[in-house]
Scaffold this active site. Structure first.
Site, short mmCIF file in Angstrom:
data_model
loop_
_atom_site.label_atom_id
_atom_site.label_comp_id
_atom_site.label_asym_id
_atom_site.label_seq_id
_atom_site.Cartn_x
_atom_site.Cartn_y
_atom_site.Cartn_z
N ASN A 6 0.70 -1.31 -0.05
CA ASN A 6 -0.24 0.01 0.12
C ASN A 6 0.95 1.09 0.23
OD1 ASN A 6 -2.84 -0.57 -0.51
ND2 ASN A 6 -3.14 -0.99 1.72
N GLU B 184 -13.91 2.69 -0.03
CA GLU B 184 -13.51 1.52 1.32
C GLU B 184 -13.91 1.91 3.39
OE1 GLU B 184 -10.77 -1.50 4.01
OE2 GLU B 184 -11.05 -1.82 2.06
N SER C 172 -5.76 -5.73 -2.84
CA SER C 172 -6.96 -5.37 -2.63
C SER C 172 -7.69 -6.93 -2.10
CB SER C 172 -7.82 -4.65 -2.70
OG SER C 172 -9.16 -4.46 -1.91
N LYS D 257 -5.96 2.47 -6.09
CA LYS D 257 -5.68 1.39 -4.27
C LYS D 257 -6.17 2.51 -4.09
CE LYS D 257 -5.54 -2.09 -2.25
NZ LYS D 257 -5.11 -1.46 -1.20
N HIS E 164 -10.12 3.06 -3.69
CA HIS E 164 -10.69 2.34 -3.22
C HIS E 164 -10.70 2.20 -2.28
CE1 HIS E 164 -10.68 -1.83 -1.56
NE2 HIS E 164 -11.17 -2.10 -2.51
N ASN E 165 -9.86 2.06 -1.15
CA ASN E 165 -9.33 2.30 0.24
C ASN E 165 -10.67 3.47 1.25
OD1 ASN E 165 -7.81 0.57 -0.29
ND2 ASN E 165 -6.34 0.41 1.61
#
Length: 468
Positions: free
Chosen positions: A101, A188, A127, A181, A184-185
């Site tokens: 990450n 999330e 992920s 990513k 994306h997090n």
């Protein structure tokens, strides 16, 4: 025979990724700074095409050329330290893949450094946690396309599959993979916050037991809210604590941790001037949750004063389902809005339809409605996801439920920053006119910052009356 790829770092993610690759017929070399850790992985999996090596040179010598190695070490300085060790040992064209990450700006810097030395650096977002790494994650590769294609068969083989399609697609140059990513997090974080607020409404306002809340989540997961996070939540509410016999959820301290990717998303949204209020509220809520001792003190000083009114439990549950769905859509709209601005800022070419598709499986935010998001971006060049006909219709028909849920929570004294942020964004975005004209007038009065007019083109300054 030489190993086709190597993995450096045998913690949970690295070891499971290596096993996943081996399961798909590839020969894998593994290395860990603490040699015994890699040896333990090898000893436990002698039936697989995995081989551990005691030194970095021996590990590198075991790899086919151009050598391909995935770094699965802690993000930040440990990645730079490993790169410093690798560079003198590598040959031109060798491919270093960062599967952690990492912050996207670090990835851009490292890409430029290795390129200057004739080496290749791929920043790859992965992920899915431990299970995803072992059995099929969502993979977001960034870097030079021609070099990604040299490892594409491996990544597509080990990724999750939805309807036979790999949850892996090339994202873009340098830091694009890690940027996607990161977003994306951030999404999330927003998802988890909205789900937690839904749980709290069901518990504090509707008065449902944990078992009943689990049943509600199970029903939701059978419909439009079907997703990994809703599914695991339904399981959590039914789990018992083996020590006390109580519901496990009730003995878990309400202090939420974080590893920084949500914070990076918020920082990026500020830097690029994009409203990600749902994600931001989720990050700030984690900050507030960490202040447990202070909140306990405040609870004895700051008392609830409101007008709760009557609550129809079943009506609230139905309204909450729609409120959660619309708020999730708004959160995703904000995330993709940030990605759109990033394309312009960093010179990337991102395919939103493909990004939504690879998020359908393997990753933490996997959800049924990502199919609809992918279709929306395939059909038109959207300014915002909410402007797609399908999602606009949902927003127009479910907003009343979101309003009622937010109102009920406010009247009952239940904090729901995610829902409130989603509703406020929706109302702000749909407003042709806003109160910002007053802000611009204030700026011009105290600082001569100028303003534009509604009736003609140009930039203007007004000589305002003096104010003492």
């Amino acid at each position: 025979m030489k190993n086709q790829i190597g993995v450096i770092g045998m913690a949970v993610m690295g070891s499971n990724l290596a096993l996943n690759i081996a399961d798909h017929g590839y020969r894998v070399g593994i290395f860990n700074r603490t040699v015994a850790v890699a040896e333990k992985v090898y000893e436990a999996n002698k039936d697989k095409s995995i081989q551990a090596y005691p030194t970095l040179p021996a590990f590198l010598e075991s790899l086919e050329r151009p050598r391909k190695m995935i770094l699965m070490v802690k993000a930040g300085q440990p990645v730079d330290a490993m790169i410093d060790q690798l560079i003198p040992l590598l040959d031109q064209g060798d491919i270093v893949i960062d599967g952690g990450n990492s912050y996207f700006q670090d990835t851009r810097r490292r890409s430029a450094l290795l390129e200057s030395k004739g080496l290749v650096y791929l920043g790859v977002g992965i992920s899915g946690g431990e299970e995803g790494a072992r059995f099929g994650p969502a993979i977001m590769p960034g870097g030079p396309l021609e070099d990604y294609q040299k490892v594409q068969p491996i990544f597509e083989a080990i990724s999750a599959k939805v309807n036979g399609e790999p949850c892996c697609t090339y994202i873009g140059t340098d830091g694009a993979g890690h940027y996607v990513k990161m977003v994306h997090n951030g999404i999330e974080y927003g998802d988890m916050q909205l789900i937690a607020e839904s749980y709290w409404i069901l518990k504090q306002i509707a008065g449902l037991s944990n078992s009943e809340i689990g049943d509600v989540f199970s029903r939701w997961n059978a419909g439009k809210l079907e997703s990994f996070l809703i599914e695991i939540s339904s399981v959590i509410f039914k789990e018992k604590d083996p020590e006390s016999g109580k519901d496990l959820i009730d003995v878990i301290l309400d202090k939420a941790g974080q590893k920084g990717t949500g914070k990076w998303t918020v920082e990026e949204s500020v830097n690029l001037g994009i409203n990600t209020s749902v994600i931001t509220s989720a990050v700030f809520s984690r900050f507030l949750s960490a202040m447990k001792d202070e909140r306990v003190k405040a609870s004895a000083v700051l008392t609830y004063q409101g007008d709760p009114g009557g609550i129809d439990r079943q009506v609230l549950v139905d309204q909450l389902e729609n409120a959660l769905f619309l708020s999730k859509i708004i959160s995703y709209a904000q995330g993709f809005d940030l990605l759109k601005q990033a394309m312009t800022t960093y010179g990337w070419s991102l395919d939103f339809a493909k990004i939504a598709k690879i998020w359908r499986g393997g990753c933490i935010i996997r959800a049924q409605f990502l199919n609809d998001i992918s279709k929306a971006f395939e059909s038109s060049d959207l300014d915002n996801l909410l402007l797609d006909g399908f999602f606009a219709a949902i927003a127009n028909t479910t907003q009343s439920d979101l309003r009622r849920v937010v109102s009920a929570a406010a009247l009952q004294g239940v904090s729901v920053p995610g829902f409130m942020s989603a509703l406020s964004y929706f109302d702000g975005y749909r407003s042709a006119d806003s109160s910002a004209n007053l802000i611009q007038a204030q700026r011009d009065l105290f600082g001569a910052h100028t303003f534009e007019r509604t009736d003609k083109e140009g930039v203007f300054h007004h000589e305002w009356p003096a104010v003492q």
